[in-house]
Design an enzyme around this catalytic site. Structure first.
Site, PDB file in Angstrom:
ATOM      1  N   SER A 284       3.223  -0.878  -2.212  1.00 41.38           N
ATOM      2  CA  SER A 284       4.170   0.702  -2.806  1.00 41.38           C
ATOM      3  C   SER A 284       4.948   0.588  -2.953  1.00 41.38           C
ATOM      4  CB  SER A 284       3.731   2.344  -1.813  1.00 41.38           C
ATOM      5  OG  SER A 284       3.820   3.192  -1.742  1.00 41.38           O
TER       6      SER A 284
ATOM      7  N   TYR B 229       3.094   6.304   6.411  1.00 41.87           N
ATOM      8  CA  TYR B 229       3.028   5.197   5.516  1.00 41.87           C
ATOM      9  C   TYR B 229       4.312   4.533   4.846  1.00 41.87           C
ATOM     10  CZ  TYR B 229       0.836   4.931   0.913  1.00 41.87           C
ATOM     11  OH  TYR B 229       0.130   4.590  -0.940  1.00 41.87           O
TER      12      TYR B 229
HETATM   13  C1  GCO Z   1       3.901   9.846  -1.693  1.00 47.73           C
HETATM   14  C2  GCO Z   1       2.755   8.924  -3.349  1.00 47.73           C
HETATM   15  C3  GCO Z   1       3.147   7.841  -3.059  1.00 47.73           C
HETATM   16  C4  GCO Z   1       1.869   7.226  -3.909  1.00 47.73           C
HETATM   17  C5  GCO Z   1       2.908   5.867  -3.693  1.00 47.73           C
HETATM   18  C6  GCO Z   1       3.948   5.320  -4.721  1.00 47.73           C
HETATM   19  O1  GCO Z   1       3.379  11.321  -1.042  1.00 47.73           O
HETATM   20  O2  GCO Z   1       4.842   9.781  -2.063  1.00 47.73           O
HETATM   21  O3  GCO Z   1       1.285   9.416  -1.989  1.00 47.73           O
HETATM   22  O4  GCO Z   1       3.536   7.080  -1.412  1.00 47.73           O
HETATM   23  O5  GCO Z   1       0.573   7.774  -3.535  1.00 47.73           O
HETATM   24  O6  GCO Z   1       2.593   4.867  -2.815  1.00 47.73           O
HETATM   25  O7  GCO Z   1       3.988   3.832  -4.984  1.00 47.73           O
END
Ligand code: GCO
Length: 265
Positions: free
Chosen positions: A156, A169
């Site tokens: 990501s 994440y």
């Molecule tokens: C968020 C998004 C990101 C994208 C992606 C960006 O909430 O910022 O979900 O995480 O999905 O990963 O590269």
């Protein structure tokens, strides 16, 4: 005198995935489905994965209707027992995974001071630990077969930089970048190439809330040189490259498909 070095013309058959089987986790929708379409178009047989039988069956039917070779494997990447059982079922069918794409992932947006440890664990378990659990099963078999293999982890923008409210994440996707290098460190000797793809902001169901938020939409469009969101199908070419013999001397890398976002201030 300049030597006239004739470069050998590129052998485009290197990109052909015919005869290969690709397991793509979380491939019943979104990026995973687009990667399945791309690798199938390059000739690969696709093992579709998801947590729900009905969704996996529908995705297999969709690929079959397109004339692609496909089958389903239902498991939760964060549940080691279900992953082991799924690989044993593939073994029993004589299905050998040559290409693994660790795509399955979840998102959970909340400021850290409000975040429950259970929510942290769920995101990290799926997005990072799950990639380890599935890759370990695949790599054991690739090593035993002695003919190498390909592992592609989905990172990501947050593999490089953080955005507020998506800490678990971000931590997981940062881990994906270095887990990819750890895989290269241990498995390159077995002719396994492990690389990653770092998608930018892509038009997916997981991002619906962001896409429909006018301020966020404007931020995404003003923050990358392409001036737009990416489409899931725009990731498929990089996946085919990393899944193919064309990338046999590439290992431990992450390729950002982000409209130039990370390259421009
Ligand atoms: C968020 C998004 C990101 C994208 C992606 C960006 O909430 O910022 O979900 O995480 O999905 O990963 O590269």
């Amino acid at each position: 005198m300049e030597k006239n070095i004739m470069a050998a013309p590129l052998d485009t058959s290197l990109f052909n995935l015919s005869g290969r089987t690709a397991l793509i986790t979380g491939s019943v929708r979104g990026i995973g489905q687009a990667l399945a379409d791309g690798l199938a178009a390059a000739g690969a047989r696709i093992v579709v994965n998801g947590r729900r039988e009905a969704a996996v069956a529908a995705a297999v039917d969709r690929l079959s209707a397109q004339g692609c070779a496909a089958l389903g494997s239902v498991f939760d990447v964060s549940d080691e027992a279900s992953v082991i059982q799924a690989f044993e079922a593939l073994d029993a069918q004589g299905i050998e995974v040559d290409i693994l794409i660790n795509n399955a992932g979840v998102q959970f947006r909340k400021p850290m001071v409000e975040l429950a440890v259970e929510d942290w664990r769920r995101v990290v378990d799926t997005n990072l630990t799950g990639a380890f659990i599935v890759a370990r099963q695949a790599a054991r078999r690739m090593i035993a077969r002695g003919r190498g293999g390909k592992i592609i982890n989905i990172g990501s923008l947050t593999s490089e930089a953080a955005r507020a409210t998506v800490a678990p994440y971000t931590a997981a996707k940062g881990g994906i970048k270095l887990l990819t290098r750890a895989m290269a460190a241990e498995w390159a000797q077995f002719d396994i190439q492990a690389n990653a793809i770092g998608p930018g902001y892509i038009l997916t169901e997981m991002n619906t809330a962001l896409i429909e938020n006018p301020e966020f939409d404007a931020w995404v469009k003003s923050s990358n040189p392409a001036g737009r969101w990416g489409r899931p199908d725009e990731l498929a070419g990089t996946a085919v490259y990393l899944a193919s013999a064309a990338s046999n001397y590439v290992n431990g890398q992450i390729i950002y498909v982000d409209g130039g976002w990370l390259s421009v201030l």
